[in-house]
Design an enzyme around this catalytic site. Structure first.
Site, PDB file in Angstrom:
ATOM      1  N   ALA A  39     -51.085 -24.080  35.781  1.00  0.00           N
ATOM      2  CA  ALA A  39     -51.414 -25.349  36.439  1.00  0.00           C
ATOM      3  C   ALA A  39     -51.968 -26.337  35.423  1.00  0.00           C
ATOM      4  O   ALA A  39     -52.497 -25.954  34.382  1.00  0.00           O
ATOM      5  CB  ALA A  39     -52.430 -25.116  37.557  1.00  0.00           C
ATOM      6  N   ASP A  40     -51.830 -27.604  35.767  1.00  0.00           N
ATOM      7  CA  ASP A  40     -52.442 -28.662  34.964  1.00  0.00           C
ATOM      8  C   ASP A  40     -52.865 -29.775  35.914  1.00  0.00           C
ATOM      9  O   ASP A  40     -52.219 -30.001  36.941  1.00  0.00           O
ATOM     10  CB  ASP A  40     -51.472 -29.203  33.915  1.00  0.00           C
ATOM     11  N   THR A  41     -53.953 -30.443  35.557  1.00  0.00           N
ATOM     12  CA  THR A  41     -54.478 -31.555  36.342  1.00  0.00           C
ATOM     13  C   THR A  41     -54.886 -32.663  35.393  1.00  0.00           C
ATOM     14  O   THR A  41     -55.551 -32.402  34.383  1.00  0.00           O
ATOM     15  CB  THR A  41     -55.700 -31.111  37.181  1.00  0.00           C
ATOM     16  N   SER A  84     -50.286 -30.151  39.096  1.00  0.00           N
ATOM     17  CA  SER A  84     -48.995 -29.474  39.207  1.00  0.00           C
ATOM     18  C   SER A  84     -49.213 -27.976  39.036  1.00  0.00           C
ATOM     19  O   SER A  84     -50.034 -27.548  38.220  1.00  0.00           O
ATOM     20  CB  SER A  84     -48.036 -30.010  38.138  1.00  0.00           C
TER      21      SER A  84
END
Length: 189
Positions: A69-71, A106
């Protein structure tokens, strides 16, 4: 077996909130936006690269599933990553003060023969922040290691006058989308 390709304690807490058991994978993926790359595409690519790097570490494990995940915080097409120092954190918070920004999260879930992903975009409005409040917040150290120089689950929650979207997504792992992906992989009921 599910593996989380992340060093983030928040992602670990959020994934555990879903009742999932998982292993941790330490991955190091460069987080650099390509010229002209749209913010949502950038966030999705980095999340995919994290999951892919994690899958390479467990490829010999039969049935291994990896979540990456990445934010990122986005304002006026500028991606606000983690602040480099206190001055960078102050610059970010001054820009976010009194404005609505996007928080893009995501999530990618990969196995040896399958991949699925989801992206969650939330809108966050900050109230107007005085210089004194910004300096006091930076002095707590909470801003470091956080996209946009703030943690919505911490003291910065007091800055948020409105949130439209996913609170957990702003924290770093949108639980609704994550649970849906895990159900698609047969890892949750």
């Amino acid at each position: 077996m599910l593996h989380l390709a992340s060093k983030s304690p928040r992602r670990q807490e959020l994934l555990a909130q879903l009742g999932m058991e998982f292993g941790l994978l330490d991955v190091d993926v460069p987080e650099q936006r390509e010229p002209g790359e749209p913010p949502a595409a950038y966030v999705s690519r980095v999340a995919r690269e994290k999951a892919g790097a994690g899958l390479l570490k467990v490829v010999a494990s039969r049935g291994a599933v990896v979540l990456g995940a990445d934010t990122e915080v986005v304002l006026d097409d500028e991606v606000f990553g983690k602040p480099a120092d206190a001055a960078d954190a102050a610059r970010m918070l001054q820009r976010l003060s009194g404005r609505v920004h996007e928080c893009i999260s995501s999530v990618w879930v990969l196995s040896a023969g399958r991949e699925q992903h989801a992206t969650c975009i939330s809108q966050v409005r900050f109230e107007v922040l005085t210089q004194a409040r910004i300096e006091a917040y930076i002095a707590t150290g909470e801003c470091f290691g956080k996209a946009g120089a703030y943690a919505i689950q911490g003291r910065a929650a007091a800055f948020v006058s409105h949130l439209s979207g996913s609170h957990s997504g702003v924290m770093g792992l949108p639980l609704h989308e994550t649970a849906r992906l895990l159900r698609e992989f047969g890892l949750m009921d």
